[in-house]
Design a protein around this motif. Structure first.
Motif: not given
Length: 74
Positions: A10-22, A24-29
């Motif tokens: 049940g935590m796969m969606t949360v893990a995907r959201e965290v990975a997506n956020t990370a 986006h930050k890495l690409v911007a940096d």
């Protein structure tokens, strides 16, 4: 040696959201650092001025100036 991790049930969606956020930050940096490096390269190679990243952080180059900088991708 590689480590493999699995998400809890049940935590796969949360893990995907965290990975997506990370990601986006890495690409911007990465884009920010590429701009700073291009500014440094322009000052050093084209204008023949010794500089560091702090000195060119607020510098804005024109498109023509960016095109004169030859960025090496590794």
């Amino acid at each position: 040696m590689q480590d493999f991790y699995r998400c809890e049930e049940g935590m796969m969606t949360v893990a995907r959201e965290v990975a997506n956020t990370a990601c986006h930050k890495l690409v911007a940096d990465m884009l920010y650092e590429a701009r700073i490096q291009a500014n440094c390269d322009y000052k050093r190679r084209i204008e023949k001025v010794k500089t560091n990243k702090g000195a060119v952080r607020n510098l804005r180059l024109t498109q023509e100036q960016y095109m004169r900088v030859n960025i090496q991708y590794y």
